[in-house]
Design an enzyme around this catalytic site. Structure first.
Site, PDB file in Angstrom:
ATOM      1  N   CYS A  93     -23.922 -15.287 -33.117  1.00 45.69           N
ATOM      2  CA  CYS A  93     -23.257 -14.472 -34.143  1.00 45.69           C
ATOM      3  C   CYS A  93     -21.984 -13.802 -33.651  1.00 45.69           C
ATOM      4  CB  CYS A  93     -24.209 -13.387 -34.648  1.00 45.69           C
ATOM      5  SG  CYS A  93     -25.556 -14.036 -35.642  1.00 45.69           S
ATOM      6  N   GLU A 130     -32.857 -14.382 -33.351  1.00 50.58           N
ATOM      7  CA  GLU A 130     -32.697 -13.631 -32.103  1.00 50.58           C
ATOM      8  C   GLU A 130     -31.233 -13.418 -31.755  1.00 50.58           C
ATOM      9  OE1 GLU A 130     -32.029 -13.920 -27.603  1.00 50.58           O
ATOM     10  OE2 GLU A 130     -31.592 -15.391 -29.169  1.00 50.58           O
ATOM     11  N   ARG A 177     -35.816  -7.511 -19.966  1.00 48.71           N
ATOM     12  CA  ARG A 177     -34.857  -8.211 -20.826  1.00 48.71           C
ATOM     13  C   ARG A 177     -35.024  -7.690 -22.245  1.00 48.71           C
ATOM     14  NH1 ARG A 177     -32.883 -13.658 -20.170  1.00 48.71           N
ATOM     15  NH2 ARG A 177     -32.014 -14.539 -22.081  1.00 48.71           N
ATOM     16  N   ARG A 179     -33.900  -7.781 -26.149  1.00 47.84           N
ATOM     17  CA  ARG A 179     -33.256  -8.601 -27.157  1.00 47.84           C
ATOM     18  C   ARG A 179     -33.608  -8.071 -28.543  1.00 47.84           C
ATOM     19  NH1 ARG A 179     -30.652  -9.897 -23.504  1.00 47.84           N
ATOM     20  NH2 ARG A 179     -29.977 -11.982 -22.815  1.00 47.84           N
TER      21      ARG A 179
END
Length: 391
Positions: A93, A130, A177, A179
């Site tokens: 994106c 995601e 991590r 996200r």
């Protein structure tokens, strides 16, 4: 404490079906398959990532190519695989404009709209999209929040959306991590935001550490390793036992061919330190003149992570981001895969590394770009529970 059940695959296959868009090497698909989903179709533009996906998901049809050129959606999937219950994927994106002088930060000018196109056509019960956490604060040149534009597009497509910011380490992945996942539910179905957020099951003290993740692998030095190796020792914890389930040995475990100067540099990097912390005599040299210091120091290059903690985020560039906690070399692709929670049976195709002018995605990049399968599994299991409660 973690236990082997946290990593097990759900053997009870159900009838839920997903399409994976921008599928990469298949981390998101693998997690959904672990939870019991069927993935009849995946779409990926890169040749080597597609090859990896096909090798590890033999029951999935992989369409390799530019998604913008896939016009006939009616015939890309067998009628036997309809209806599609979910669409999953990670469209790029940010920073990607399809043409002209459009605002590159506006998702309406990016491949995000291809994801929306598929959602509009197949009208799945849910989708999972995601992206990186930065998307939550990103703005267009007109000062619009990107996330608000995304929510608006999905609202117009007929979906309510919950934004989940998840830390993979809380779901069994040996890696800190974070996200963002946009989880959409079709508007004719109940929408309960609280139930869409998968509940973390590992507190900070119970998370899988870097040492627990990789130290059963052959302890090869720089310039060592083969494409296939036998295990050199027995697994010592549940994560290692899970990673080795049904595996006949170790693939993709070849160390970088470091020079002696680089090895000496690594010898001087302690835990939590990077190349920025070494003495000048060990710093990077200028290209073409090894007698002079480069002067360019990147604090995130060649960092040695603490072995008794989850690893920092494995990015697409992780081939040079980290130094092994005990051996003076960078991580191998297999060690990166372990840190990302890919099992050892998952074999990566294509070159291990690539030069900047090569167009295909290397093994390291495939691994670093992937959604950690165990994080995807947690999302998928929660989605099954949600769907079964609302059916």
């Amino acid at each position: 404490m973690t236990n082997k059940d946290d990593f097990e695959m759900n053997s009870n296959k159900n009838e839920y079906k997903c399409i994976d868009l921008f599928a990469g090497c298949g981390g998101l698909s693998l997690g959904f398959e672990m939870a019991g989903f069927n993935i009849p179709l995946a779409i990926e533009i890169d040749e080597w990532a597609s090859e990896t996906y096909e090798k590890n998901h033999p029951s999935t049809e992989v369409l390799m190519g530019d998604i913008t050129k896939i016009i006939d959606l009616e015939n890309i999937i067998s009628k036997d695989d309809l209806p599609i219950d979910g669409i999953i994927g990670g469209p790029p994106c940010q920073g990607f404009s399809l043409s002209g002088n459009r605002d590159k930060k506006d998702p309406r000018n990016s491949l995000f709209m291809e994801f929306v196109r598929f959602v509009k056509y197949f009208k799945p019960k849910f989708f999972v999209m995601e992206n990186v956490t930065g998307i939550l604060s990103m703005k267009t040149k007109d000062n619009q929040l990107v996330k608000d534009i995304i929510l608006s597009e999905y609202d117009a497509a007929g979906y309510n959306v919950k934004i989940c910011k998840l830390n993979a380490a809380e779901y069994g992945v040996p890696q800190k991590r974070e996200r963002v996942f946009f989880i959409g539910i079709r508007k004719d179905l109940p929408f309960n935001e609280e139930k869409l957020n998968p509940i973390p099951f590992l507190s900070e003290e119970d998370q899988v550490t870097l040492e627990e993740a990789i130290m059963d692998l052959p302890q090869i030095k720089a310039r060592e390793g083969k494409e296939f190796q036998d295990y050199s020792q027995e697994p010592t914890n549940d994560y290692q036992k899970w990673a080795r389930t049904n595996s006949d040995g170790v693939y993709n475990h070849i160390a970088m061919r470091h020079t002696q100067r680089i090895i000496e540099r690594f010898e001087n990097i302690g835990y939590g330190q990077s190349v920025a912390d070494v003495d000048e005599c060990h710093q990077q040299r200028k290209r073409g003149d090894a007698s002079k210091i480069s002067g360019k120091v990147f604090s995130q290059n060649n960092m040695r992570p603490y072995p008794n903690k989850p690893c920092p985020t494995i990015a697409a560039s992780f081939q040079s981001n980290f130094v092994h906690p005990y051996i003076n070399r960078n991580f191998t692709a297999r060690e990166g895969a372990r840190i990302q929670s890919f099992p050892d049976t998952y074999i990566f195709c294509g070159k291990r590394t690539t030069m900047s002018w090569e167009k295909n995605i290397s093994q390291y990049q495939q691994i670093g770009n992937a959604v950690p399968p165990l994080l995807a599994k947690a999302i998928a299991e929660n989605m099954i529970k949600y769907l079964e409660e609302t059916d």
